[in-house]
Design an enzyme around this catalytic site. Sequence first.
Site, PDB file in Angstrom:
ATOM      1  N   PRO A  24       5.764  -0.552  -0.039  1.00 34.68           N
ATOM      2  CA  PRO A  24       6.146   0.860  -0.142  1.00 34.68           C
ATOM      3  C   PRO A  24       4.942   1.789   0.040  1.00 34.68           C
ATOM      4  O   PRO A  24       3.799   1.315   0.010  1.00 34.68           O
ATOM      5  CB  PRO A  24       6.708   0.968  -1.559  1.00 34.68           C
TER       6      PRO A  24
ATOM      7  N   SER B 273      23.539  -6.341  -1.245  1.00 32.01           N
ATOM      8  CA  SER B 273      23.190  -6.657  -2.632  1.00 32.01           C
ATOM      9  C   SER B 273      23.897  -5.775  -3.661  1.00 32.01           C
ATOM     10  O   SER B 273      23.678  -5.924  -4.854  1.00 32.01           O
ATOM     11  CB  SER B 273      21.673  -6.574  -2.818  1.00 32.01           C
TER      12      SER B 273
ATOM     13  N   LYS C  85      12.680  -4.643  -7.461  1.00 33.23           N
ATOM     14  CA  LYS C  85      13.867  -4.185  -8.198  1.00 33.23           C
ATOM     15  C   LYS C  85      13.626  -4.233  -9.705  1.00 33.23           C
ATOM     16  O   LYS C  85      13.993  -3.310 -10.429  1.00 33.23           O
ATOM     17  CB  LYS C  85      15.065  -5.044  -7.815  1.00 33.23           C
TER      18      LYS C  85
ATOM     19  N   GLY D  68       1.882   4.299  -0.539  1.00 34.04           N
ATOM     20  CA  GLY D  68       0.945   4.541  -1.641  1.00 34.04           C
ATOM     21  C   GLY D  68       0.529   3.314  -2.419  1.00 34.04           C
ATOM     22  O   GLY D  68       0.078   3.422  -3.554  1.00 34.04           O
ATOM     23  N   VAL D  69       0.679   2.114  -1.839  1.00 33.51           N
ATOM     24  CA  VAL D  69       0.220   0.924  -2.561  1.00 33.51           C
ATOM     25  C   VAL D  69      -1.131   0.442  -2.050  1.00 33.51           C
ATOM     26  O   VAL D  69      -1.628  -0.589  -2.476  1.00 33.51           O
ATOM     27  CB  VAL D  69       1.237  -0.240  -2.481  1.00 33.51           C
ATOM     28  N   GLY D  70      -1.712   1.190  -1.122  1.00 32.15           N
ATOM     29  CA  GLY D  70      -3.076   0.861  -0.701  1.00 32.15           C
ATOM     30  C   GLY D  70      -3.175   0.103   0.610  1.00 32.15           C
ATOM     31  O   GLY D  70      -4.200  -0.521   0.869  1.00 32.15           O
ATOM     32  N   LYS D  71      -2.163   0.174   1.432  1.00 32.14           N
ATOM     33  CA  LYS D  71      -2.200  -0.564   2.704  1.00 32.14           C
ATOM     34  C   LYS D  71      -3.289  -0.009   3.614  1.00 32.14           C
ATOM     35  O   LYS D  71      -4.117  -0.751   4.134  1.00 32.14           O
ATOM     36  CB  LYS D  71      -0.836  -0.458   3.418  1.00 32.14           C
ATOM     37  N   THR D  72      -3.288   1.312   3.772  1.00 31.52           N
ATOM     38  CA  THR D  72      -4.270   1.928   4.653  1.00 31.52           C
ATOM     39  C   THR D  72      -5.679   1.711   4.124  1.00 31.52           C
ATOM     40  O   THR D  72      -6.602   1.408   4.876  1.00 31.52           O
ATOM     41  CB  THR D  72      -4.003   3.436   4.758  1.00 31.52           C
TER      42      THR D  72
END
Length: 723
Positions: free
Chosen positions: A248, A619, A662, A250-254
Amino acid sequence: MTKTELEQAEQDPDLIALSRQFKATAMELISVLEQKQKTVSRTKVLLDTVPVYRLADIFVASFEISFEEQLSMLDSVDLKVRLSKATELVDRHLQSILVAEKITQKVEGQLSKSQKEFLLRQQMRAIKEELGDNDDDEDDVVALERKMQTAGMPANIWKHAQRELRRLRKMQPQQPGYSSSRAYLELLADLPWQKVSEERELDLRAAKESLDRDHYGLTKVKQRIIEYLAVRKLKPDARGPVLCFVGPPGVGKTSLASSIAKALNRKFIRISLGGVKDEADIRGHRRTYIGSMPGRLIDGLKRVSVSNPVMLLDEIDKTGSDVRGDPASALLEVLDPEQNKTFNDHYLNVPFDLSKVIFVATANRMQPIPPPLLDRMEVIELPGYTPEEKLRIAMKHLIPRVLEQHGLSSAYLQIPEAMVRLIIERYTREAGVRNLERNLASLARAAAVKVAEQANTLRLGKEIQPITTTLLDSRLADGGEVEMEVIPMGHDISNTYENPSPMIVDEAMLEKVLGPPRFDDGEAADRVASPGVSVGLVWTSFGGEVQFVEATAMAGKGDLHLTGQLGDVIKESAQLALTWVRARAADLNLSPTSDINLLESRDIHIHFPAGAVPKDGPSAGVTLVTSLVSLFSNRKVRADTAMTGEMTLRGLVLPVGGVKDKVLAAHRYGIKRVILPERNLKDLTEVPSPILSGMEILLVKRIEEVLGHAFEDGCPLRSRSKL
Ligand code: ADP
């Protein structure tokens, strides 16, 4: 012809008409010729005096006609035939003169214009020389050529460039093709054909330290990055896989990708692919188009000006395809080590070697990435953070950075842990930390105003504009709104002002700056206050989310209405759920006997709130059944319980994806019990134990068990054996 014959012939009306026509055509020819030669006027006189047939002979004799035509003329003894042949010849001559004239006029016009321009330009050059001015255009081209010489192009491309340069030289700057040709040559000269950033000896320990310094947690991800770097160290030209960070926002990928660049001492460039639907965005337009441009990759390389950067293909899952081509297939070529040695950008039109570029990709979700593309990449998943992780990230990384960006330090603003916890709980409900960072930035901005203001009243002289207190008050009063931008103050306030005591954020300040709390734990309880509402867990590109499902019944004809921007799969799940509930109505105590139709004279409406957000996937099966059972039995669902799972027509509960996200989402909402398919047990190992220990996880195999957990007093089943 005898005289009488002649006289007779002159009476012939056909001949009269023919002579008239001949004369008219001849007259026209003469008047055209007259404009060029004055002598023609004599011929005009002839026209009136000489008999027509003789005239015809005179005219024809003066034309240059083919031998056959001359013969056929001689052969025509009959006056009429001769006259009509002569008319035809005169007319042909006339037409050819007219056409020739038109063409000359045109050519003359053009010629004189360009001659004039040329002349003026020569004069201008002379004047400039006289004045001692340099000729800019000429100079520019020379400079361009020099730049091209130093660009290190391969020999064949250099030849191609030379050819283009020669063309440019022949053009006037005002000519239409000039600027496009020039822009093209500039690109050729700017591209890093050979330039690379020096790769220094890779120090794995230093790389690990730097990764640890910049990122909290993410142990597995960091380990994988170190492995990747280690392989590169041992075999620099290894065709390793392309790393793809999936998670998702803002988890620090960039920031992880840029850490890789830092560790390898390479430049970093981010190419955003979100919303790219046109293949030309990747590959460029052909130069025949007006306003054509190179693709984003070539453009990016021009900007970093080295041929071995770390290139981040951001949001690779957001490329689509439409009539304008398929960007994914172009990307396939880019990522294929066999093909990217000679990447062909349509604009560039000569191959460019991309094999030295290290590609890293990011995506929010894996599913939209076309399988062949996914096949080229190694997916590293970054699920969202737990509140505890967010707190650590905020304390260790975000707060120091935000303070620095605003020219503050802990001597001016202190945000205690408890307050950060409150921000996480009440003001953000996200998988990443982006909103958290924004909220912290809001606090820092408010503090910056206050610090500047205090210092202003304390020590500053007249030269700095006073900031009135009303500014701060109005800023604090309108609260709520959290803006995205961070405007660095340019200099450190702490150097300028001496602050008597640091500002410590408390709850009152939180409310003043950030507005009233946006989220609270009571939301689920409020929303399931009436029968027919159940709490589901879904997976979106923003991570896990809690999704309520609302069902209601009204007078009607037994129809099922579905709203909330649903996809086909979720619609079918709703059908399935309704069928199952109707088939089990008696067993579930929803109707006294099994032959009663639950939908008798009523319609059912099921809605998935957040109506504007598209939803799909299987789901929601168990949630739909629970909501319907709650509606028909008129019993409320437990507010502290959320569920996820696909259901089959026979009532089996099948496993689903995104379990960690989830469960984290449920935790964010303050939900205490989560119903999961039994076969998802293995996924629970990914969920941090502090979260798990605070939650009751209920594993189920069949939908009846779901119902048993979802209602306060268990499943309203009449007899289990029948099911
Ligand atoms: P993404 O690319 O996944 O959307 P970013 O890399 O832009 O996210 O991260 C958003 C912000 O959060 C950045 O400022 C980043 O430094 C910070 N951040 C995210 N995860 C961490 C972490 N584990 N440790 C420290 N900072 C983090």
